[in-house]
Design an enzyme around this catalytic site. Structure first.
Site, PDB file in Angstrom:
ATOM      1  N   GLU A 183      -4.824  -8.154   6.144  1.00 52.18           N
ATOM      2  CA  GLU A 183      -5.107  -7.291   7.455  1.00 52.18           C
ATOM      3  C   GLU A 183      -6.202  -6.407   6.817  1.00 52.18           C
ATOM      4  O   GLU A 183      -6.213  -5.407   6.077  1.00 52.18           O
ATOM      5  CB  GLU A 183      -4.112  -6.462   7.979  1.00 52.18           C
ATOM      6  N   ASN A 215       0.682  -1.361   0.036  1.00 51.79           N
ATOM      7  CA  ASN A 215       0.133  -0.010  -0.134  1.00 51.79           C
ATOM      8  C   ASN A 215       0.834   1.272   0.213  1.00 51.79           C
ATOM      9  O   ASN A 215       0.341   2.262  -0.694  1.00 51.79           O
ATOM     10  CB  ASN A 215      -0.913   0.144   1.288  1.00 51.79           C
ATOM     11  N   HIS A 224      -6.744  -1.065   2.021  1.00 49.42           N
ATOM     12  CA  HIS A 224      -6.467   0.194   1.630  1.00 49.42           C
ATOM     13  C   HIS A 224      -5.867  -0.036  -0.022  1.00 49.42           C
ATOM     14  O   HIS A 224      -5.164   1.035  -0.280  1.00 49.42           O
ATOM     15  CB  HIS A 224      -5.715   0.880   2.587  1.00 49.42           C
ATOM     16  N   ASP A 274      -0.131  -6.234   5.012  1.00 47.15           N
ATOM     17  CA  ASP A 274      -0.461  -5.036   6.125  1.00 47.15           C
ATOM     18  C   ASP A 274      -1.568  -4.376   5.089  1.00 47.15           C
ATOM     19  O   ASP A 274      -1.408  -4.281   3.704  1.00 47.15           O
ATOM     20  CB  ASP A 274       1.011  -4.325   6.170  1.00 47.15           C
ATOM     21  N   ASP A 334       1.553   6.706  -0.726  1.00 45.67           N
ATOM     22  CA  ASP A 334       0.651   5.817  -1.053  1.00 45.67           C
ATOM     23  C   ASP A 334       0.680   5.363  -2.429  1.00 45.67           C
ATOM     24  O   ASP A 334       0.666   6.236  -3.454  1.00 45.67           O
ATOM     25  CB  ASP A 334      -0.760   6.277  -0.797  1.00 45.67           C
TER      26      ASP A 334
END
Length: 603
Positions: free
Chosen positions: A334, A161, A304, A300, A269
């Protein structure tokens, strides 16, 4: 009684010596459901080599990241220390070890006066090498080999991410780099809808073709990204240094669109919709499989990242693992949802194609039930929701279950906060009960390092990342550990600790019982109030029933529960079990306060 003692002795016996030289193919043949995972932050576990404490850097803590007295800086734990303590982890019953990222991180970041270090591993600059604070790639290989020789799998924590916070923006600092949306700041204009036209022909991020993304050449659509002097080439591989591969829209507010396109607390990002980024991460993480033979990934911040990325990435990693001779490569993402919301978690197994996700719903249900703030009815919702996962109830067996972690805080903390007047004995009993649930219910149990030593924590994040070796952090060392007179000021690797022994015993029971690791679940008793929670689990091969029951109340409970009509007699695997039903199909149970029993039907 003699039979039960003999069975207990068998279950508690150490793994056979052959496990020391375990054949790697046998390790890899195990299904993910057969594992018990130990999750650890390498920096906080054991310091095996003091020479790497500063990561080869010079200067004060703002240069090296090293300050063992500060909770937000490196403390000295490393791969050498993890390797040194593998027998301790194996003795707990763990068959797999998952550790926070060990890739090279930006040593220190954050605003002046509020800096902290990348000891946790989530601020990556170089995805191809181990951070020097933890050791070398050669030491990582030695660690993986040592784990495999003990019959243990190795799961890496990976990030796609974001990277470390390197890219700055030329504007917006006064507003805290507030998120700038696709509508107000389209890719087709510089700095807003009234700005100069840029990126002609770019059809938007949902067209994943290389031809389309080749037309995105100007990253100045929302903010003007700036790379500070001296950091132009800090990221590895080199393509990560180009701002065109990032969203550059400012900080996420965690809602809607910004959840996918915004910077995660300032971290850069990545534009994971881009085929260049997809292939880049396939190459990065495929190499760690090829060269080191790891056995799985914890992903992780998976929620997102756009689902299409995972649809491409996951099959590529599975294929890479199979080519390496790793048929049961365990991948779990996650998806942080702090609620009993199996639908919210399951969505990601369908839309994104994630094989499994961390079971936050299980954690919430168990915390509430064991703390006494709720009854056990949420478990009915939890297990009914197993059908929502792609693959149904069988897929739910591969969900990693847990009680607390490095982000949300420790399980013992939640129990203690909900019961401020509880005695030490009651707190220990409740924490044992939670671990009994973790090890006897469906899913792949994950033990958070230190929980087996009674670590409590004062909060989440940095406050829940105590040292296992002797700590110099005052806010850790003043904690009253559960089940022990020790503090974190001294090393805590006590294999005689009541929680260590309790987990090891139940891990042995689970290891010997296919019903507990791979069996279907049928609820027998639950309530909106604390009290009896009972269920049956069934051996996937023989169909033999194993009854599992818990008492979440502070008073003894006695009740009859329905069982399989064929179950005519029972052997106690844990606790005091009735030898026979009261009548065909009805089993009388008596449990002490916070008690657990596991009763296996006769063949």
């Amino acid at each position: 009684m003699i039979r039960r003692l003999a069975l207990l002795a068998l279950l508690l016996a150490p793994l056979p010596a052959a496990a020391e030289d375990s054949d790697i193919a046998a390790v890899r043949a195990r299904a993910p459901t057969d594992e018990l995972v130990y999750f650890v932050l390498p920096d906080r576990f054991e310091n095996g080599d003091a020479k790497n404490d500063k990561g080869g850097l010079k200067g004060d803590r703002l240069a090296t990241g090293y300050d063992p007295s500060a909770k937000g800086f490196y403390h000295g734990g490393d791969l050498a220390g993890l390797t040194k303590r593998l027998d301790y982890i194996a003795g707990l019953g763990a068959s797999a070890i998952w550790f926070a990222p060990v890739f090279k991180n930006k040593p220190v970041q954050g605003p002046k006066g509020d800096e902290s270090a990348g000891y946790h591993g989530y601020w990556v600059t170089d995805f191809t090498q181990v951070d020097p604070h933890f050791g070398t790639n050669a030491e990582f290989k030695a660690f993986v080999d040592a784990a495999h020789k003990r019959g243990m799998k190795v799961y890496m924590d990976i990030i796609t991410n974001h990277t470390a916070d390197v890219i700055r923006y030329a504007e917006g600092e006064a507003e805290g780099y507030k998120y700038r949306s696709l509508a107000d700041y389209p890719y087709s204009r510089r700095g807003g809808v009234s700005g100069a036209p840029i990126n002609p022909g770019f059809a938007g991020e949902h067209d994943a073709s290389a031809e389309n993304w080749a037309k995105l050449t100007d990253p100045d659509f929302a903010y003007t990204p700036v790379v500070p002097k001296g950091e132009e080439k800090v990221k590895v591989p080199a393509w990560l240094n180009d701002p065109i591969h990032y969203h550059n829209r400012g900080n996420s507010d965690w809602v809607g669109e910004s959840s996918l396109y915004g910077d995660f607390a300032g971290l850069d990002d990545l534009a994971t919709e881009s085929p260049k980024v997809v292939q880049g991460f396939v190459d990065i993480y495929g190499r760690w499989i090829d060269e080191f033979g790891i056995d799985g990934f914890r992903i992780d911040t998976a929620k997102h990242v756009n689902p299409e990325f995972w649809q491409a990435f996951v099959p590529a990693m599975q294929a890479r693992a199979k080519a390496k001779g790793i048929p049961n490569f365990h991948i779990f993402g996650e998806v942080y949802i702090d609620a009993v919301d199996p639908g919210g978690l399951a969505w990601h197994t369908h839309a994104a194609g994630l094989p499994a996700v961390l079971d936050f719903a299980f954690a919430r249900a168990t915390i509430d039930a064991v703390s006494g703030t709720k009854g056990t009815a949420d478990f009915a919702r939890l297990f009914d929701g197993d059908l929502l996962y792609k693959g149904g109830a069988n897929a739910a067996l591969e969900l990693p279950t847990f009680l607390g972690n490095h982000d949300m805080g420790r399980f013992a903390m939640f129990v203690k906060q909900a019961n401020p007047g509880a005695s030490e004995a009651e707190l220990l009993a409740r924490v044992k009960l939670g671990h009994s649930m973790l090890l006897a219910l469906r899913g792949v149990p994950v033990i958070y390092y230190g929980d087996e030593q009674g670590f409590v924590s004062d909060g989440n994040d940095q406050l829940a990342r105590e040292d296992m070796f002797a700590s110099q952090v005052a806010v850790y060392n003043d904690n009253d550990l559960i089940g022990s007179d020790a503090t974190t000021a001294a090393a805590n690797f006590d294999t005689g600790h009541p929680l260590y022994r309790h987990i090891a015993e139940l891990a042995a029971v689970r290891r010997a019982s296919p019903a507990l690791s791979r069996g279907a679940t049928k609820l027998r008793a639950f309530s909106e109030k604390p009290g009896l929670f009972a269920l049956s689990r069934f051996d996937p091969d023989s169909g033999r029933e194993t009854v599992v029951a818990f008492n979440t109340s502070a008073e003894p409970v006695t009740a009859n529960i329905a069982i399989d009509m064929k179950s005519a007699g029972f052997t106690a695997l844990h606790g005091e079990c009735p030898a026979a039903p009261a009548a065909p199909g009805s089993l009388p149970l008596s449990l002490p306060a916070f008690g657990t029993i596991i009763c296996q039907a006769s063949e």
